[in-house]
Design a protein around this motif. Sequence first.
Motif, mmCIF file in Angstrom:
data_model
loop_
_atom_site.group_PDB
_atom_site.id
_atom_site.type_symbol
_atom_site.label_atom_id
_atom_site.label_comp_id
_atom_site.label_asym_id
_atom_site.label_seq_id
_atom_site.Cartn_x
_atom_site.Cartn_y
_atom_site.Cartn_z
ATOM 1 N N GLY A 23 0.743 -1.059 0.252
ATOM 2 C CA GLY A 23 -0.392 0.209 -0.006
ATOM 3 C C GLY A 23 0.791 0.902 -0.345
ATOM 4 N N TYR A 24 0.418 2.561 0.820
ATOM 5 C CA TYR A 24 1.062 4.154 0.529
ATOM 6 C C TYR A 24 1.845 3.388 1.502
ATOM 7 C CZ TYR A 24 -2.464 5.860 -2.203
ATOM 8 O OH TYR A 24 -3.223 5.778 -3.370
ATOM 9 N N ILE A 25 3.146 3.543 1.090
ATOM 10 C CA ILE A 25 4.593 4.142 1.969
ATOM 11 C C ILE A 25 5.113 5.029 2.732
ATOM 12 C CG2 ILE A 25 6.897 2.775 1.961
ATOM 13 C CD1 ILE A 25 4.781 0.791 1.566
ATOM 14 N N ALA A 26 5.502 5.515 3.801
ATOM 15 C CA ALA A 26 6.092 6.573 3.918
ATOM 16 C C ALA A 26 7.466 7.158 3.784
ATOM 17 C CB ALA A 26 5.757 7.043 5.455
ATOM 18 N N LEU A 27 7.456 7.891 3.108
ATOM 19 C CA LEU A 27 8.698 8.457 3.087
ATOM 20 C C LEU A 27 10.037 7.774 4.034
ATOM 21 C CD1 LEU A 27 9.462 9.573 -0.185
ATOM 22 C CD2 LEU A 27 9.258 11.898 0.970
ATOM 23 N N LYS A 28 9.747 8.229 4.700
ATOM 24 C CA LYS A 28 10.552 8.216 6.031
ATOM 25 C C LYS A 28 10.968 6.258 5.855
ATOM 26 C CE LYS A 28 8.009 6.982 10.059
ATOM 27 N NZ LYS A 28 8.451 5.953 9.784
ATOM 28 N N ASP A 29 10.004 5.765 5.551
ATOM 29 C CA ASP A 29 10.167 4.455 5.666
ATOM 30 C C ASP A 29 11.642 3.963 3.703
ATOM 31 O OD1 ASP A 29 9.422 4.612 7.980
ATOM 32 O OD2 ASP A 29 7.475 3.014 6.650
ATOM 33 N N ILE A 30 10.797 4.715 3.059
ATOM 34 C CA ILE A 30 11.642 4.652 1.524
ATOM 35 C C ILE A 30 13.299 5.324 2.132
ATOM 36 C CG2 ILE A 30 11.938 5.503 -0.468
ATOM 37 C CD1 ILE A 30 9.093 6.091 -0.376
ATOM 38 N N ALA A 31 13.547 6.327 2.842
ATOM 39 C CA ALA A 31 13.942 7.266 3.221
ATOM 40 C C ALA A 31 15.243 5.982 4.052
ATOM 41 C CB ALA A 31 14.666 8.767 4.043
ATOM 42 N N GLN A 32 14.785 5.682 5.008
ATOM 43 C CA GLN A 32 15.549 4.702 5.412
ATOM 44 C C GLN A 32 16.471 3.137 5.035
ATOM 45 O OE1 GLN A 32 13.174 2.854 8.911
ATOM 46 N NE2 GLN A 32 15.021 2.439 10.592
ATOM 47 N N ARG A 33 15.458 2.804 4.397
ATOM 48 C CA ARG A 33 15.882 1.296 2.981
ATOM 49 C C ARG A 33 16.834 2.195 2.652
ATOM 50 N NH1 ARG A 33 9.874 -0.413 3.580
ATOM 51 N NH2 ARG A 33 10.126 0.880 1.899
ATOM 52 N N GLY A 35 18.962 4.211 2.684
ATOM 53 C CA GLY A 35 19.974 5.429 3.585
ATOM 54 C C GLY A 35 20.476 6.465 2.913
ATOM 55 N N VAL A 36 18.839 7.789 2.405
ATOM 56 C CA VAL A 36 19.022 8.722 1.925
ATOM 57 C C VAL A 36 18.219 9.765 2.339
ATOM 58 C CG1 VAL A 36 19.718 7.930 -0.973
ATOM 59 C CG2 VAL A 36 17.519 8.211 0.173
ATOM 60 N N SER A 37 18.260 11.108 2.334
ATOM 61 C CA SER A 37 17.761 12.256 3.028
ATOM 62 C C SER A 37 16.418 12.092 2.496
ATOM 63 C CB SER A 37 18.568 13.360 3.204
ATOM 64 O OG SER A 37 17.701 14.483 3.587
ATOM 65 N N LYS A 38 15.392 12.556 3.803
ATOM 66 C CA LYS A 38 14.220 12.069 3.467
ATOM 67 C C LYS A 38 13.951 13.591 3.016
ATOM 68 C CE LYS A 38 9.849 12.243 6.164
ATOM 69 N NZ LYS A 38 9.292 13.770 6.733
ATOM 70 N N LYS A 39 14.506 14.542 3.562
ATOM 71 C CA LYS A 39 14.258 15.980 2.813
ATOM 72 C C LYS A 39 15.366 15.659 1.131
ATOM 73 C CE LYS A 39 14.171 18.646 6.482
ATOM 74 N NZ LYS A 39 12.679 19.693 6.736
ATOM 75 N N TYR A 40 15.755 15.035 0.637
ATOM 76 C CA TYR A 40 15.939 15.439 -0.508
ATOM 77 C C TYR A 40 14.400 14.584 -1.649
ATOM 78 C CZ TYR A 40 18.838 15.699 -3.833
ATOM 79 O OH TYR A 40 19.932 15.947 -5.496
ATOM 80 N N LEU A 41 14.763 13.334 -0.763
ATOM 81 C CA LEU A 41 13.389 12.330 -1.087
ATOM 82 C C LEU A 41 11.958 13.789 -1.229
ATOM 83 C CD1 LEU A 41 13.362 9.120 0.119
ATOM 84 C CD2 LEU A 41 14.387 9.646 -2.420
ATOM 85 N N GLU A 42 12.045 14.648 -0.502
ATOM 86 C CA GLU A 42 10.480 15.989 -0.414
ATOM 87 C C GLU A 42 10.471 16.359 -1.569
ATOM 88 O OE1 GLU A 42 11.117 17.185 3.207
ATOM 89 O OE2 GLU A 42 9.451 15.740 4.361
ATOM 90 N N GLN A 43 12.159 16.212 -2.148
ATOM 91 C CA GLN A 43 11.664 17.605 -3.582
ATOM 92 C C GLN A 43 11.623 16.911 -4.926
ATOM 93 O OE1 GLN A 43 16.275 19.494 -3.626
ATOM 94 N NE2 GLN A 43 16.055 19.497 -0.847
ATOM 95 N N ILE A 44 11.658 15.285 -4.212
ATOM 96 C CA ILE A 44 11.608 14.190 -5.598
ATOM 97 C C ILE A 44 10.345 14.673 -5.572
ATOM 98 C CG2 ILE A 44 12.579 12.555 -6.937
ATOM 99 C CD1 ILE A 44 15.358 12.651 -5.340
ATOM 100 N N VAL A 45 9.458 14.110 -4.690
ATOM 101 C CA VAL A 45 8.745 12.904 -5.291
ATOM 102 C C VAL A 45 7.357 13.882 -5.926
ATOM 103 C CG1 VAL A 45 6.304 12.110 -3.902
ATOM 104 C CG2 VAL A 45 8.429 11.741 -3.282
#
Length: 144
Positions: A23-33, A35-45
């Motif tokens: 289902g829907y995945i939290a960005l923090k979980d993706i970032a942790q798996r 090994g990247v910054s959640k903040k950086y992923l927030e710019q890409i999403v």
Amino acid sequence: MISTKGRYALRLMLDLALHKSDGYIALKDIAQRQGVSKKYLEQIVPLLNKAGVVKTTRGYQGGYMIADNPDKYTVGTILRITEGSLAPVSCLDENPNTCERAETCMTLGVWKGLNDVITEYVDSITLQDIIDNNREREINEYYI
């Protein structure tokens, strides 16, 4: 050269593809798996969401989900969303080529050939291909 944004977008999409059934995945979980910054992923999403390759929902169970099956998205698609053109020279971004030297440029054929090879390659690999290739490698590296 592919930027960090392009590389992380591909990793994010692969992570969503691998966890599609969750289902829907939290960005923090993706970032942790990943090994990247959640903040950086927030710019890409937002780029991926605007392009329609991810779905998003807010709230307690909110997060992100790949919009379609992994075999529908190529590496080229993801990279173009985040990088723009993948052309090795700017004059190939224009169609038709409006460069004043296009008619006499001795190197244009070289850059066009390189662009064709890059385009063909990245457009021939789907997210599913990467997942399947990785699974095969894991199976082949399994030892008792």
